[in-house]
Structures are given as structure tokens and as C-alpha cells.
Scaffold this motif. Structure first.
Motif, PDB file in Angstrom:
ATOM      1  N   LEU A  11       0.837  -1.208   0.000  1.00 34.36           N
ATOM      2  CA  LEU A  11       0.000   0.000   0.000  1.00 34.36           C
ATOM      3  C   LEU A  11       0.868   1.254   0.000  1.00 34.36           C
ATOM      4  O   LEU A  11       0.584   2.225  -0.701  1.00 34.36           O
ATOM      5  N   ALA A  12       1.940   1.221   0.781  1.00 37.61           N
ATOM      6  CA  ALA A  12       2.856   2.372   0.814  1.00 37.61           C
ATOM      7  C   ALA A  12       3.506   2.551  -0.557  1.00 37.61           C
ATOM      8  O   ALA A  12       3.613   3.672  -1.072  1.00 37.61           O
ATOM      9  N   ALA A  13       3.924   1.435  -1.160  1.00 38.38           N
ATOM     10  CA  ALA A  13       4.578   1.494  -2.473  1.00 38.38           C
ATOM     11  C   ALA A  13       3.653   2.137  -3.504  1.00 38.38           C
ATOM     12  O   ALA A  13       4.095   2.893  -4.373  1.00 38.38           O
ATOM     13  N   HIS A  14       2.365   1.843  -3.385  1.00 41.35           N
ATOM     14  CA  HIS A  14       1.362   2.401  -4.285  1.00 41.35           C
ATOM     15  C   HIS A  14       1.352   3.923  -4.272  1.00 41.35           C
ATOM     16  O   HIS A  14       0.982   4.564  -5.256  1.00 41.35           O
ATOM     17  N   THR A  15       1.703   4.509  -3.124  1.00 38.31           N
ATOM     18  CA  THR A  15       1.618   5.972  -3.002  1.00 38.31           C
ATOM     19  C   THR A  15       2.921   6.663  -3.413  1.00 38.31           C
ATOM     20  O   THR A  15       2.998   7.893  -3.372  1.00 38.31           O
ATOM     21  N   VAL A  16       3.950   5.885  -3.753  1.00 44.48           N
ATOM     22  CA  VAL A  16       5.238   6.503  -4.105  1.00 44.48           C
ATOM     23  C   VAL A  16       5.173   7.052  -5.528  1.00 44.48           C
ATOM     24  O   VAL A  16       4.893   6.309  -6.477  1.00 44.48           O
TER      25      VAL A  16
END
Ligand code: FAD
Length: 295
Positions: free
Chosen positions: A88-93
Motif C-alpha cells: 500500500l505504501a509502495a502504491h503511493t510513491v
């Protein structure tokens, strides 16, 4: 400027030992910006792009050993079921281009308080595998950051991998930015539920000089869930308990005022994200088996 291009991990470690001033280059999405804007002019770059070992991962039942050079895109596409908060964090990068080049090793190397991988790694339970020709050591991610854009790596060390516990319960990551995409976090929060140990863990980003865990909030929520029998009956915690969890999460922050947001706003927003991620993860925990998880 010298450009060192090792073909193997052994060669990379030897090059770093011979030239401790050589600056590692992974995806280049942080470093090349620094060079292009003339903020940094190192004598040597150590390009890790040909080191195949860094771009792979290994899994067992309990852990993922994620090579430092695995790009965010692969985490989203290949590892989301095991590492939901990190995915999920990677999605926001950044953008698709940045997620294709940018790596978790580079995020850790930069050690920005706003690095999006960090809260997820803190909540999921991760350690950084650092290596040099002298040997290898595992550094709990909580001990990795020493200040804004500073970390504990010695001059001859490189990040080989990150070891992350495989999720055994719902995890969430949420970020506040000044718009919906391509933004540095104003603040970020990650929450992991661990039904097997009946505990919870957190990670907070962009709200203190380093990413951190909101330990008092974790202890409070772990106690509430346990004493109230929530893991067994599945009812959500009371609004008062959720509010106290949010308050303790906000209290863990030591933010600054900057162009992205004021300290007061950051504290408030961390509390909001704590309450939201608690709601999302608990809903996923109590969802009937087979129902889609929000994680
Ligand atoms: C347009 C744009 C948008 C962005 N958006 C975001 C965002 O939303 N969220 C976010 O968190 N970041 C964002 N970033 C920053 C960047 O993409 C991330 O920090 C990314 O994880 C960096 O990875 P990289 O592989 O490109 O690192 P690089 O730029 O190659 O390296 C970064 C640092 O890590 C060091 N390093 C790299 N690999 C190693 C290693 N194996 N061992 C030791 N040190 C190492 C380098 O020497 C350097 O200091 C953005 C950048 C750009 C340009």
C-alpha cells in the motif's frame, strides 16, 4: 567523477571497502535529483544496477528477504499478499515511472523522515541487512534512522536486503499529501494487527526527525483489545478507546512546521489516520473468511 560498475555483490562490497566515499546508486530517483540540481558532487558513484542478487527476494513461511534493489512496482505486483502495508505504501510513491525505478534500499539509504516505505516497515516488523567485507549484521528498522536523512550504515557498508515478517493479520498504510498523487507525505501512518500474538504495531512517517513507532498507542490498543476480549468476539473498540488510540499516536509525534504542513496539522492528521487505519484493519479482521480484505 569515477563510475564503478560491479557485476556481483562480492565485487560491490570490495569496491565499497576500497572506496568508502563511493556513493551507491540504485534506481537513482533520489540520487540523480541531487546530482542534477548540483546539491551533491561525489568523486565516485557505485552503480548497483548490475548486481542481480539485489533485485530478487526469498520467502519462507515467516519472512520475506527483500533484496535492496527490488523496485516498488514488484512489491505491488508480486508481494502484496505477504507485505500488504508495504505494498500500500509502495502504491503511493511517486508515479509509475518512479515506482519502476525506485527501491526500498534507496528509500532507506536516503532515510528521509517522509520516506513512504518506513512506516510500513516499522509496523510490519522489519530489519535491515547491512553488509561489508567485514561481515553482515541485521539492524532493526527502528534503530536504522539516526536523524533526518541519516542512518547507521558505516562507510564501507551497503544494504543487502530487508527482512520483513510475513503478514499474519490485516495491515494498513495511509498518507496525507497536498494532493492525491506524486507528493511527499505531509504525514503517514501504518498499522499492523497480529492476531497470533494479540498485539498491534505502528509506524509513523513525516511527523518527527525520524520515522518512529507510536509505542504508547500500541500498548494501549493491545491492552484494550486483550482485556475487552475483542480478538474473540470481534466487536470493534469503543469510540472512546479509538479516540484515545488516536490521541496517543498523535502524541508520539515531534513534527515541525514546513511548507507541506504545520506541526499542529501533522499531529491532528496522524490521529485521524490512526483512527482510520484501526477501523479498516479491524473491519478486515472481522470480515467473513473469503470476503475481500481491505489490506
Ligand atoms: C518525482 C519523484 C517522486 C517521488 N515520490 C516519492 C514518494 O511519493 N514517496 C517516497 O518515499 N519517495 C519518493 N521519491 C523519492 C525516491 O523515489 C525514493 O526515496 C526511492 O525509494 C529511492 O530509491 P532509488 O532506488 O531510486 O534510490 P537512489 O536514488 O539510487 O539512492 C537513494 C539513496 O540511497 C543510497 N542507496 C541506494 N541503494 C543502496 C544500498 N543498497 N545500500 C546503501 N545505500 C544505498 C544512495 O547512495 C542514495 O543515498 C520521489 C522521487 C521523485 C524524483
Amino acid at each position: 567523477m569515477d563510475f564503478l560498475r560491479p557485476a556481483t555483490w562480492r565485487e560491490a562490497l570490495a569496491a565499497k571497502a576500497a572506496h568508502p566515499d563511493a556513493v551507491p546508486l540504485a534506481g537513482g530517483t533520489d540520487l540523480m535529483v541531487e546530482l542534477n540540481f548540483d546539491r551533491r558532487r561525489p568523486d565516485r558513484l557505485l552503480d548497483l544496477g548490475r548486481v542481480a542478487e539485489l533485485a530478487t527476494w526469498e520467502t519462507d513461511e515467516d519472512t520475506v528477504r527483500l533484496g535492496a534493489g527490488v523496485p516498488f512496482r514488484d512489491i505491488i505486483e508480486r508481494l502484496a499478499p505477504r507485505l500488504p502495508a508495504l505494498a500500500l505504501a509502495a502504491h503511493t510513491v511517486g508515479s509509475p515511472q518512479i515506482r519502476t525505478r525506485g527501491t526500498v534500499g534507496g528509500n532507506l539509504g536516503t532515510a528521509s523522515p517522509a520516506g513512504d516505505a518506513h512506516p510500513a516497515l516499522l509496523a510490519a516488523g522489519a530489519s535491515v541487512e547491512a553488509e561489508s567485507v567485514r561481515g553482515s549484521r541485521d539492524i532493526p528498522v527502528e534503530e536504522f534512522f539516526t536523524g533526518p536523512k541519516r542512518n547507521v550504515l558505516a562507510a564501507d557498508e551497503l544494504i543487502r536486503a530487508v527482512r520483513i515478517d510475513t503478514a499474519r493479520g490485516p495491515q494498513q498504510f495511509a498518507k496525507v499529501g497536498t494532493r492525491n498523487a506524486m507528493v511527499i507525505a505531509v504525514c503517514a501512518f501504518s498499522l499492523a494487527l497480529h492476531p497470533h500474538t494479540r498485539t498491534v504495531t505502528t509506524g509513523v512517517g513525516s511527523a518527527a526527525p525520524t520515522p518512529l513507532r507510536a509505542r504508547a498507542a500500541e500498548a494501549f490498543l493491545t491492552g484494550v483489545l486483550d482485556e475487552g476480549g475483542h480478538w474473540d468476539h470481534g466487536r470493534p473498540v469503543s469510540p472512546a478507546a479509538a479516540a484515545r488510540f488516536a490521541e496517543l499516536a498523535a502524541g508520539a509525534c515531534a513534527p515541525i512546521d514546513d511548507v507541506r504542513g504545520s506541526a499542529d496539522y501533522r499531529r491532528h492528521a496522524v490521529g485521524v489516520l490512526a483512527r482510520r487505519t484501526l477501523h479498516w484493519t479491524w473491519t478486515a479482521y472481522t470480515a467473513p473468511k473469503g470476503a475481500a480484505s481491505c489490506a
